[in-house]
Design a protein around this motif. Structure first.
Motif, PDB file in Angstrom:
ATOM      1  N   LEU A  76       0.800  -1.231   0.000  1.00 46.93           N
ATOM      2  CA  LEU A  76       0.000   0.000   0.000  1.00 46.93           C
ATOM      3  C   LEU A  76       0.834   1.284   0.000  1.00 46.93           C
ATOM      4  N   TYR A  77       1.970   1.238  -0.690  1.00 43.28           N
ATOM      5  CA  TYR A  77       2.751   2.457  -0.944  1.00 43.28           C
ATOM      6  C   TYR A  77       2.210   3.085  -2.221  1.00 43.28           C
ATOM      7  N   LYS A  78       2.248   4.394  -2.295  1.00 40.52           N
ATOM      8  CA  LYS A  78       1.735   5.083  -3.475  1.00 40.52           C
ATOM      9  C   LYS A  78       2.714   6.193  -3.872  1.00 40.52           C
ATOM     10  N   PHE A  79       3.146   6.158  -5.117  1.00 35.23           N
ATOM     11  CA  PHE A  79       4.007   7.200  -5.672  1.00 35.23           C
ATOM     12  C   PHE A  79       3.188   8.480  -5.836  1.00 35.23           C
ATOM     13  N   THR A  90       3.206   8.000  -0.380  1.00 33.50           N
ATOM     14  CA  THR A  90       2.418   7.760   0.816  1.00 33.50           C
ATOM     15  C   THR A  90       2.447   6.281   1.145  1.00 33.50           C
ATOM     16  N   HIS A  91       2.148   5.978   2.381  1.00 28.87           N
ATOM     17  CA  HIS A  91       1.963   4.594   2.809  1.00 28.87           C
ATOM     18  C   HIS A  91       0.687   4.540   3.631  1.00 28.87           C
ATOM     19  N   THR A  92      -0.192   3.601   3.302  1.00 32.57           N
ATOM     20  CA  THR A  92      -1.429   3.406   4.046  1.00 32.57           C
ATOM     21  C   THR A  92      -1.280   2.155   4.901  1.00 32.57           C
ATOM     22  N   THR A  93      -1.533   2.300   6.205  1.00 35.21           N
ATOM     23  CA  THR A  93      -1.423   1.131   7.076  1.00 35.21           C
ATOM     24  C   THR A  93      -2.572   0.178   6.759  1.00 35.21           C
ATOM     25  N   ASP A 100       0.344   7.837   5.874  1.00 37.98           N
ATOM     26  CA  ASP A 100       1.574   8.526   6.240  1.00 37.98           C
ATOM     27  C   ASP A 100       2.201   9.094   4.977  1.00 37.98           C
ATOM     28  N   VAL A 101       2.723  10.301   5.071  1.00 40.66           N
ATOM     29  CA  VAL A 101       3.367  10.956   3.937  1.00 40.66           C
ATOM     30  C   VAL A 101       4.871  10.761   4.057  1.00 40.66           C
ATOM     31  N   LEU A 102       5.483  10.284   2.982  1.00 34.90           N
ATOM     32  CA  LEU A 102       6.917  10.030   2.946  1.00 34.90           C
ATOM     33  C   LEU A 102       7.582  11.019   2.006  1.00 34.90           C
ATOM     34  N   SER A 109      26.952  14.122  -2.326  1.00 33.92           N
ATOM     35  CA  SER A 109      27.939  14.268  -1.258  1.00 33.92           C
ATOM     36  C   SER A 109      29.336  14.444  -1.834  1.00 33.92           C
ATOM     37  N   GLN A 110      30.103  15.255  -1.182  1.00 35.59           N
ATOM     38  CA  GLN A 110      31.506  15.469  -1.576  1.00 35.59           C
ATOM     39  C   GLN A 110      32.457  14.746  -0.625  1.00 35.59           C
ATOM     40  N   THR A 111      31.925  13.820   0.199  1.00 35.81           N
ATOM     41  CA  THR A 111      32.727  13.112   1.191  1.00 35.81           C
ATOM     42  C   THR A 111      32.774  11.628   0.871  1.00 35.81           C
ATOM     43  N   PRO A 112      33.784  11.182   0.089  1.00 35.18           N
ATOM     44  CA  PRO A 112      33.878   9.759  -0.255  1.00 35.18           C
ATOM     45  C   PRO A 112      33.986   8.900   1.012  1.00 35.18           C
ATOM     46  N   PRO A 113      33.469   7.682   1.026  1.00 30.85           N
ATOM     47  CA  PRO A 113      32.897   6.965  -0.114  1.00 30.85           C
ATOM     48  C   PRO A 113      31.423   7.310  -0.362  1.00 30.85           C
ATOM     49  N   THR A 114      30.856   8.183   0.463  1.00 33.47           N
ATOM     50  CA  THR A 114      29.451   8.538   0.284  1.00 33.47           C
ATOM     51  C   THR A 114      29.299   9.458  -0.926  1.00 33.47           C
ATOM     52  N   LYS A 115      28.446   9.033  -1.867  1.00 31.99           N
ATOM     53  CA  LYS A 115      28.157   9.850  -3.046  1.00 31.99           C
ATOM     54  C   LYS A 115      26.806  10.549  -2.935  1.00 31.99           C
ATOM     55  N   CYS A 116      25.913   9.954  -2.127  1.00 30.11           N
ATOM     56  CA  CYS A 116      24.566  10.499  -2.020  1.00 30.11           C
ATOM     57  C   CYS A 116      24.100  10.479  -0.569  1.00 30.11           C
ATOM     58  N   ARG A 117      23.577  11.605  -0.136  1.00 32.92           N
ATOM     59  CA  ARG A 117      22.947  11.698   1.190  1.00 32.92           C
ATOM     60  C   ARG A 117      21.450  11.869   0.967  1.00 32.92           C
ATOM     61  N   VAL A 118      20.687  11.139   1.780  1.00 37.41           N
ATOM     62  CA  VAL A 118      19.230  11.197   1.675  1.00 37.41           C
ATOM     63  C   VAL A 118      18.650  11.521   3.049  1.00 37.41           C
ATOM     64  N   LYS A 119      17.818  12.538   3.083  1.00 37.22           N
ATOM     65  CA  LYS A 119      17.031  12.819   4.288  1.00 37.22           C
ATOM     66  C   LYS A 119      15.650  12.249   4.014  1.00 37.22           C
ATOM     67  N   ALA A 120      15.324  11.180   4.731  1.00 32.33           N
ATOM     68  CA  ALA A 120      14.043  10.502   4.569  1.00 32.33           C
ATOM     69  C   ALA A 120      13.139  10.889   5.740  1.00 32.33           C
ATOM     70  N   HIS A 121      11.895  11.243   5.434  1.00 28.23           N
ATOM     71  CA  HIS A 121      10.973  11.679   6.481  1.00 28.23           C
ATOM     72  C   HIS A 121       9.605  11.053   6.245  1.00 28.23           C
ATOM     73  N   SER A 122       8.996  10.567   7.318  1.00 29.97           N
ATOM     74  CA  SER A 122       7.637  10.026   7.262  1.00 29.97           C
ATOM     75  C   SER A 122       6.841  10.649   8.401  1.00 29.97           C
ATOM     76  N   THR A 123       5.641  11.097   8.088  1.00 31.40           N
ATOM     77  CA  THR A 123       4.784  11.704   9.106  1.00 31.40           C
ATOM     78  C   THR A 123       3.342  11.286   8.892  1.00 31.40           C
ATOM     79  N   SER A 124       2.632  11.120   9.962  1.00 32.37           N
ATOM     80  CA  SER A 124       1.238  10.712   9.892  1.00 32.37           C
ATOM     81  C   SER A 124       0.359  11.872   9.442  1.00 32.37           C
TER      82      SER A 124
END
Length: 165
Positions: A76-79, A90-93, A100-102, A109-124
């Motif tokens: 029940l995830y929805k793009f 979104t994700h529906t329980t 919940d909204v995702l 990122s400029q700090t190897p070995p990390t190329k990508c940083r992701v801030k992931a947030h979910s809220t009801s």
């Protein structure tokens, strides 16, 4: 009919103060947000476009109730939308039908070995939700695991109970 006597108005005002005090006390005791939510910082050694595409693919795999049959939440995830730097879903329980909204924000990122940083947030979306027993954390983590992102080399995750209810 509305009560206009001073006694009723005083009782209503007192009730509001008590409700506010209880909510504020929960915040102080829990030390976390007042609303059911979670924020996770991820680091990947893959580029952001690849991570973004992997999450979108996983959302589309889990968009039906098929994986809910045995009590699971990997369904029940929805793009909703995506760009080079942001993804919303979104994700529906499955049991209660709460939404919940995702959101995912991608930063190179400029700090190897990390190329990508992701801030992931979910809220009801439910305004009165406070504690959700890690549902919002699982909304995010399940997607990353399902997409195979947590098994990639140099995967990093940072969060805490103070920012996840």
């Amino acid at each position: 009919r509305l009560c206009t006597c001073k006694c009723c108005m005083a009782a209503t005002g007192t009730s509001l103060v008590v409700v506010f005090a209880v909510v504020f006390s929960l915040y102080l005791v829990n030390g976390g947000p007042l609303h059911a939510s979670c924020t996770i910082d991820w680091g990947f050694s893959q580029n952001c476009s690849s991570v973004n595409a992997s999450l979108i693919k996983q959302i589309s795999k889990w968009n039906t109730s098929d994986n809910c049959k045995n009590g699971g939440e990997k369904c029940l995830y929805k793009f909703v939308s995506a760009s080079k730097t942001e993804l919303t879903a979104t994700h529906t329980t499955p049991k209660a039908g709460y939404v919940d909204v995702l959101s995912f924000t991608f930063t190179d990122s400029q700090t190897p070995p990390t190329k990508c940083r992701v801030k992931a947030h979910s809220t009801s979306e439910t305004w009165y939700a406070h504690l959700d027993f890690s549902t919002n954390y699982c909304n995010l983590r399940n997607l990353a695991e399902g997409a195979g992102l947590t098994k990639l080399p140099n995967f990093k995750e940072q969060t805490s109970d103070k920012i996840c209810t």
